[in-house]
Design an enzyme around this catalytic site. Structure first.
Site, short mmCIF file in Angstrom:
data_model
loop_
_atom_site.label_atom_id
_atom_site.label_comp_id
_atom_site.label_asym_id
_atom_site.label_seq_id
_atom_site.Cartn_x
_atom_site.Cartn_y
_atom_site.Cartn_z
N SER A 1 -90.07 -2.40 -82.24
CA SER A 1 -89.32 -2.99 -81.15
C SER A 1 -88.38 -1.98 -80.51
O SER A 1 -88.35 -1.80 -79.28
CB SER A 1 -88.54 -4.19 -81.69
OG SER A 1 -87.60 -4.66 -80.76
N ARG B 1 -90.67 -13.67 -82.84
CA ARG B 1 -89.99 -13.32 -84.10
C ARG B 1 -88.71 -14.12 -84.27
O ARG B 1 -88.37 -14.57 -85.36
CB ARG B 1 -89.68 -11.82 -84.14
CG ARG B 1 -90.93 -10.96 -84.34
CD ARG B 1 -90.63 -9.50 -84.04
NE ARG B 1 -89.59 -8.98 -84.92
CZ ARG B 1 -88.80 -7.96 -84.61
NH1 ARG B 1 -88.92 -7.36 -83.45
NH2 ARG B 1 -87.87 -7.57 -85.46
N HIS C 1 -78.92 3.77 -79.05
CA HIS C 1 -79.19 2.36 -79.27
C HIS C 1 -78.48 1.91 -80.54
O HIS C 1 -78.33 2.67 -81.48
CB HIS C 1 -80.70 2.15 -79.43
CG HIS C 1 -81.12 0.71 -79.55
ND1 HIS C 1 -81.29 -0.09 -78.46
CD2 HIS C 1 -81.39 -0.06 -80.63
CE1 HIS C 1 -81.64 -1.31 -78.85
NE2 HIS C 1 -81.72 -1.32 -80.17
N LYS D 1 -89.35 0.48 -76.86
CA LYS D 1 -88.52 0.34 -75.65
C LYS D 1 -87.97 1.69 -75.20
O LYS D 1 -87.89 1.97 -74.01
CB LYS D 1 -87.34 -0.60 -75.92
CG LYS D 1 -87.70 -2.08 -75.88
CD LYS D 1 -86.45 -2.95 -75.90
CE LYS D 1 -85.72 -2.91 -77.23
NZ LYS D 1 -85.82 -4.08 -78.05
N ASP E 1 -92.88 -6.00 -76.43
CA ASP E 1 -91.71 -6.21 -77.27
C ASP E 1 -91.01 -7.51 -76.90
O ASP E 1 -90.61 -8.28 -77.76
CB ASP E 1 -90.72 -5.05 -77.15
CG ASP E 1 -89.44 -5.37 -77.91
OD1 ASP E 1 -89.54 -5.61 -79.13
OD2 ASP E 1 -88.37 -5.43 -77.29
N1 URA Z 1 -83.01 -4.59 -81.98
C1 URA Z 1 -84.17 -4.54 -81.29
O1 URA Z 1 -84.22 -4.07 -80.17
N2 URA Z 1 -85.28 -5.02 -81.87
C2 URA Z 1 -85.26 -5.56 -83.12
O2 URA Z 1 -86.30 -5.97 -83.59
C3 URA Z 1 -84.04 -5.63 -83.82
C4 URA Z 1 -82.93 -5.12 -83.22
#
Ligand code: URA
Ligand code: CA
Length: 433
Positions: free
Chosen positions: A184, A169, A83, A188, A162
């Site tokens: 977050s 947010r 990621h 995931k 999320d």
């Molecule tokens: N990437 C994400 O998936 N979540 C965040 O809060 C910031 C960057």
């Protein structure tokens, strides 16, 4: 039991939540019992007061369990996900997914769309004619077993907490918070079935974390919370002071990914993929160390195995795999403009966010989640930090299907490329660990 208002009060006053309290906040928000305005207030309290690692782990786990948990146990091997915290022109997933899969580590990935000046892997994949980013769960698993790789859209029933918290947010100035970003990202990945995670934490003007200190704080918390939840999380800090590679835009980045898989991509993108790919092969148990892993990756590129896996992957998801051999099958904006330097000097650096915004103006990005994008729009940079340019040299080329966007995009791009009198060293791609 505390009321929701009392839970907000706890964080407002700098208190520490119990695991049960965090589970309730998430559950009541996702069920609709906690309205958006109360969650927005709690998010701001959490943003200002912070959460300790145990609270962050409890929040993350509750968010991961807020919907369907993807079960990847039917796929043999250690499932390693990758990621990035979001960048400009970040083409790595398009390269890494088939590259790592070609070396025997299965890639079962859910990815997101782009918003604002950062691009999304799904939009890039969809610029390949025919490519579909929706697969039924069974087909997803079968494809990973048969082809080694599948990349699909973040399914709305996976970690819905999320999705809903991020939407709040985004409009309440509470995105750049370490515990909220950790929750977050890791929620995931856990809900997506990952055993281990490699994270690209980007630093600089094109990233959420603008300073090295902030990025280091985020990286160490990502690793700590991952460990508390039983997942190995490896973080690498990378420079986002300039866009990665040369292409920024959807089909343009697919083109760049194909070149990289064929061994002729930009040096920085190639190196980043080798470093991340090596970590993934080690975590996935395919190589004893990173140097052995790097050799496997280079071999896969050299023999054409990486590009073969790319073809098989694109074909499996309904796309025209011939793009791997003929990039002219990709849509590219019919209207182009070369953007030229207005003076001589050295490229001292970029406003990477500005480059992303210039690409967005041509149609490559969306300002709102429901905006359409132009798959062939974007830009290609002709220069990188540290290079010498003369007055009138081409700095980059814009592509779009709407010629009315060219003037504004050109002005934005020129503003984002800083040319000065001082000779500067090209910045390192990686920050020291
Ligand atoms: N990437 C994400 O998936 N979540 C965040 O809060 C910031 C960057
Ligand atoms: Ca790129």
């Amino acid at each position: 039991m505390k009321s929701l208002e009392e839970l907000i009060e706890v964080k407002r006053d700098g208190g520490t939540h119990t695991t049960g309290e965090l589970q309730r906040l998430v559950a009541e928000f996702v069920s609709g019992a906690m309205p958006d305005y109360q969650m927005a207030a709690w998010l701001m309290a959490a943003f200002i007061r912070g959460l300790d690692s145990e609270e962050t782990a409890a929040l993350t786990e509750a968010m991961a369990r807020s919907g369907r948990m993807v079960d990847l146990t039917a796929i043999p091997g250690i499932k390693v996900d990758k990621h990035s915290t979001g960048g400009v022109g970040d083409t790595t997933t398009l390269v890494l997914a088939p590259l790592v899969a070609s070396c025997g580590v299965p890639v079962a990935k859910m990815s997101g769309r782009g918003l604002g000046f950062t691009g999304g892997t799904l939009d890039k994949l969809e610029s390949i004619p025919g490519f579909t980013i929706t697969l039924e769960p069974d087909d997803f698993l079968r494809q990973v077993r048969d082809v080694g790789v599948a990349v699909i859209g973040q399914s709305p029933d996976v970690a819905p907490a999320d999705k809903q918290m991020y939407a709040l947010r985004d409009v309440t100035a509470t995105v750049p918070s370490v515990p909220l970003i950790v929750g977050s990202i890791i929620s995931k990945k856990i809900a997506g079935g990952a055993d281990a995670i490699v994270l690209d934490v980007k630093v600089g003007s094109g990233a959420f974390m603008k300073t090295e200190a902030d990025a280091r704080a985020l990286a160490s918390e990502l690793a700590r919370v991952g460990k508390l939840l039983g997942r190995e999380v490896v973080c690498v800090l990378t420079d986002m002071g300039q866009p990665l590679g040369r292409a920024v835009g959807n089909s343009l980045e697919v083109r760049e990914a194909i070149a990289t898989l064929a061994g002729t991509g930009p040096a920085d993108l190639t190196e980043l993929c080798l470093v991340f790919g090596a970590k993934m092969l080690v975590l996935g148990g395919r190589a004893a160390d990173e140097s052995e892993a790097r050799d496997l990756l280079l071999d896969s590129i050299a023999t054409g195995s990486a590009l073969d896996t790319f073809r098989a992957w694109v074909h499996a998801q309904g796309g025209d795999e011939r793009v791997a051999d003929d990039v002219s099958l990709l849509p590219v904006g019919a209207h182009t403009r070369e953007v030229r330097a207005a003076r001589s000097g050295w490229v001292e650096g970029f406003d990477a966010e500005g480059v992303g915004r210039a690409a967005m103006i041509t149609g490559a990005g969306r300002a709102r989640t429901d905006d359409d994008i132009d798959p062939g729009a974007g830009l290609e940079l002709a220069v990188k930090t540290g290079e010498r340019v003369e007055d009138g040299d081409v700095l980059g080329t814009l592509y779009t299907s709407d010629p009315d966007t060219l003037d504004e995009a050109e002005a934005r791009l020129l503003e984002a490329i800083h040319i000065g009198d001082a000779e500067v060293e090209p910045p390192p791609l990686f920050l020291e660990a």
